[in-house]
Design a protein around this motif. Structure first.
Motif, PDB file in Angstrom:
ATOM      1  N   UNK A  82      11.075   5.899   4.679  1.00 33.33           N
ATOM      2  CA  UNK A  82      10.871   4.461   4.830  1.00 33.33           C
ATOM      3  C   UNK A  82      11.493   4.056   6.163  1.00 33.33           C
ATOM      4  N   UNK A  83      10.748   3.309   6.956  1.00 35.23           N
ATOM      5  CA  UNK A  83      11.270   2.787   8.219  1.00 35.23           C
ATOM      6  C   UNK A  83      11.279   1.264   8.103  1.00 35.23           C
ATOM      7  N   UNK A  84      12.464   0.689   8.300  1.00 34.53           N
ATOM      8  CA  UNK A  84      12.633  -0.755   8.158  1.00 34.53           C
ATOM      9  C   UNK A  84      13.180  -1.321   9.465  1.00 34.53           C
ATOM     10  N   UNK A  85      12.605  -2.418   9.897  1.00 36.90           N
ATOM     11  CA  UNK A  85      13.110  -3.144  11.055  1.00 36.90           C
ATOM     12  C   UNK A  85      13.219  -4.609  10.652  1.00 36.90           C
ATOM     13  N   UNK A 114       8.360   0.093  -3.037  1.00 38.56           N
ATOM     14  CA  UNK A 114       8.247   1.096  -1.977  1.00 38.56           C
ATOM     15  C   UNK A 114       8.762   2.435  -2.487  1.00 38.56           C
ATOM     16  N   UNK A 115       9.886   2.411  -3.155  1.00 36.36           N
ATOM     17  CA  UNK A 115      10.456   3.636  -3.729  1.00 36.36           C
ATOM     18  C   UNK A 115       9.506   4.260  -4.747  1.00 36.36           C
ATOM     19  N   UNK A 116       8.838   3.428  -5.535  1.00 33.92           N
ATOM     20  CA  UNK A 116       7.907   3.920  -6.556  1.00 33.92           C
ATOM     21  C   UNK A 116       6.708   4.637  -5.936  1.00 33.92           C
ATOM     22  N   UNK A 117       6.131   4.065  -4.862  1.00 34.17           N
ATOM     23  CA  UNK A 117       4.923   4.640  -4.275  1.00 34.17           C
ATOM     24  C   UNK A 117       5.220   5.764  -3.283  1.00 34.17           C
ATOM     25  N   UNK A 125      -0.355  10.254   5.106  1.00 34.75           N
ATOM     26  CA  UNK A 125      -0.694   8.875   4.758  1.00 34.75           C
ATOM     27  C   UNK A 125       0.500   7.966   4.994  1.00 34.75           C
ATOM     28  N   UNK A 126       0.199   6.836   5.636  1.00 34.71           N
ATOM     29  CA  UNK A 126       1.225   5.885   6.057  1.00 34.71           C
ATOM     30  C   UNK A 126       0.845   4.500   5.569  1.00 34.71           C
ATOM     31  N   UNK A 127       1.792   3.816   4.954  1.00 36.59           N
ATOM     32  CA  UNK A 127       1.585   2.448   4.494  1.00 36.59           C
ATOM     33  C   UNK A 127       2.372   1.511   5.391  1.00 36.59           C
ATOM     34  N   UNK A 128       1.705   0.486   5.896  1.00 33.32           N
ATOM     35  CA  UNK A 128       2.311  -0.541   6.737  1.00 33.32           C
ATOM     36  C   UNK A 128       2.352  -1.826   5.909  1.00 33.32           C
ATOM     37  N   UNK A 129       3.499  -2.112   5.298  1.00 31.41           N
ATOM     38  CA  UNK A 129       3.647  -3.266   4.404  1.00 31.41           C
ATOM     39  C   UNK A 129       3.897  -4.523   5.235  1.00 31.41           C
ATOM     40  N   UNK A 130       3.141  -5.566   4.933  1.00 32.81           N
ATOM     41  CA  UNK A 130       3.286  -6.818   5.672  1.00 32.81           C
ATOM     42  C   UNK A 130       2.714  -6.702   7.070  1.00 32.81           C
ATOM     43  N   UNK A 131       1.592  -6.018   7.191  1.00 29.62           N
ATOM     44  CA  UNK A 131       1.028  -5.680   8.505  1.00 29.62           C
ATOM     45  C   UNK A 131       0.453  -6.867   9.258  1.00 29.62           C
ATOM     46  N   UNK A 142       3.509   9.172   1.925  1.00 25.73           N
ATOM     47  CA  UNK A 142       4.532   9.955   2.611  1.00 25.73           C
ATOM     48  C   UNK A 142       5.468   9.120   3.472  1.00 25.73           C
ATOM     49  N   UNK A 143       4.963   8.019   3.987  1.00 32.54           N
ATOM     50  CA  UNK A 143       5.771   7.196   4.889  1.00 32.54           C
ATOM     51  C   UNK A 143       5.399   5.732   4.704  1.00 32.54           C
ATOM     52  N   UNK A 144       6.415   4.866   4.665  1.00 31.46           N
ATOM     53  CA  UNK A 144       6.187   3.433   4.503  1.00 31.46           C
ATOM     54  C   UNK A 144       6.950   2.704   5.609  1.00 31.46           C
ATOM     55  N   UNK A 145       6.265   1.772   6.257  1.00 33.26           N
ATOM     56  CA  UNK A 145       6.870   0.949   7.294  1.00 33.26           C
ATOM     57  C   UNK A 145       6.988  -0.484   6.811  1.00 33.26           C
ATOM     58  N   UNK A 146       8.159  -1.072   7.024  1.00 33.50           N
ATOM     59  CA  UNK A 146       8.413  -2.491   6.780  1.00 33.50           C
ATOM     60  C   UNK A 146       8.953  -3.031   8.105  1.00 33.50           C
ATOM     61  N   UNK A 147       8.067  -3.398   9.001  1.00 30.89           N
ATOM     62  CA  UNK A 147       8.469  -3.805  10.347  1.00 30.89           C
ATOM     63  C   UNK A 147       8.523  -5.322  10.460  1.00 30.89           C
ATOM     64  N   UNK A 148       9.752  -5.826  10.570  1.00 34.10           N
ATOM     65  CA  UNK A 148       9.980  -7.256  10.766  1.00 34.10           C
ATOM     66  C   UNK A 148       9.393  -8.097   9.630  1.00 34.10           C
ATOM     67  N   UNK A 149       9.471  -7.604   8.393  1.00 28.45           N
ATOM     68  CA  UNK A 149       8.913  -8.363   7.266  1.00 28.45           C
ATOM     69  C   UNK A 149       9.886  -8.549   6.105  1.00 28.45           C
ATOM     70  N   UNK A 150      10.929  -7.757   6.022  1.00 27.54           N
ATOM     71  CA  UNK A 150      11.810  -7.807   4.854  1.00 27.54           C
ATOM     72  C   UNK A 150      12.428  -9.192   4.661  1.00 27.54           C
ATOM     73  N   UNK A 151      12.639  -9.912   5.747  1.00 25.30           N
ATOM     74  CA  UNK A 151      13.218 -11.256   5.657  1.00 25.30           C
ATOM     75  C   UNK A 151      12.256 -12.277   5.056  1.00 25.30           C
ATOM     76  N   UNK A 152      10.986 -11.897   4.910  1.00 27.42           N
ATOM     77  CA  UNK A 152       9.971 -12.826   4.399  1.00 27.42           C
ATOM     78  C   UNK A 152       9.685 -12.672   2.911  1.00 27.42           C
TER      79      UNK A 152
END
Length: 195
Positions: free
Chosen positions: A140-143, A130-133, A52-58, A109-119
């Motif tokens: 965690x993959x962050x871009x 993210x750490x909690x879930x 299972x993969x979560x795409x935050x700010x998709x 199992x995996x969380x992506x934050x692609x080009x969203x952390x600045x928002x």
């Protein structure tokens, strides 16, 4: 009328330059996305093993086809208002504020934050969520962009240096181990100006 023209121009631009992540050389985002796409492709073997993969700010889920593999569960989440939905091609599976993710503790199992952390107005709160879930051995993959024009105004709050990212992930509330930080691109890939 102005919004209709803006929408039509955007559609034309996407038709000529292609959509993220598959934009072509005619897109002003091509060089920027080329490096990001290569880094994501390097994660192929890791992504294949996730259930299972979560795409935050998709947003419109540009990376869904890449992240959603046979046998895994892809969940896109974003905070989208009813007004924003009118032009969306793909809507997120879960509409939620990333500062308060509606998932059980240690369930992903995996969380992506692609080009969203600045928002995010409170990025540490988002990373705590993210750490909690995330499962204990999760990834965690962050871009994030560094030299990039201001966009998605008024929700564009910051740019991160490599040291800034390290500091963000090693503060007193984080229990995430940094495995690797890559600098993507070079001076030629910097996007400046307004789109």
């Amino acid at each position: 009328m102005k919004e209709k023209i803006k929408f039509l121009l955007l559609q034309w631009f996407l038709w000529v330059g292609g959509k993220t992540p598959n934009c072509n050389i005619l897109s002003p985002y091509y060089l920027h996305r080329k490096h990001l796409n290569k880094s994501l492709a390097d994660l192929n073997a890791v992504i294949e093993k996730q259930n299972n993969i979560l795409d935050v700010g998709c947003e419109i889920k540009p990376y869904e086809d890449f992240l959603n593999r046979p046998g895994n569960l892809y969940i896109g989440t974003d905070f989208i208002t009813k007004q924003d939905r009118s032009h969306q091609e793909k809507l997120p599976e879960v509409v939620a504020d990333a500062h308060h993710l509606p998932f059980k503790n240690h369930s992903l199992e995996m969380v992506f934050l692609l080009e969203v952390l600045e928002h995010f107005s409170h990025p540490i709160k988002v990373l705590e969520e993210v750490q909690r879930v995330l499962k204990k051995e999760g990834t965690v993959v962050v871009s994030v962009p560094f030299m990039f024009y201001q966009h998605a105004v008024p929700n564009d709050y910051r740019r991160y240096t490599m040291e800034g990212l390290k500091n963000l992930f090693t503060n007193e509330t984080m229990d995430l181990e940094i495995l690797k930080i890559n600098q993507l691109g070079n001076t030629g890939t910097v996007k400046i100006g307004r789109a």
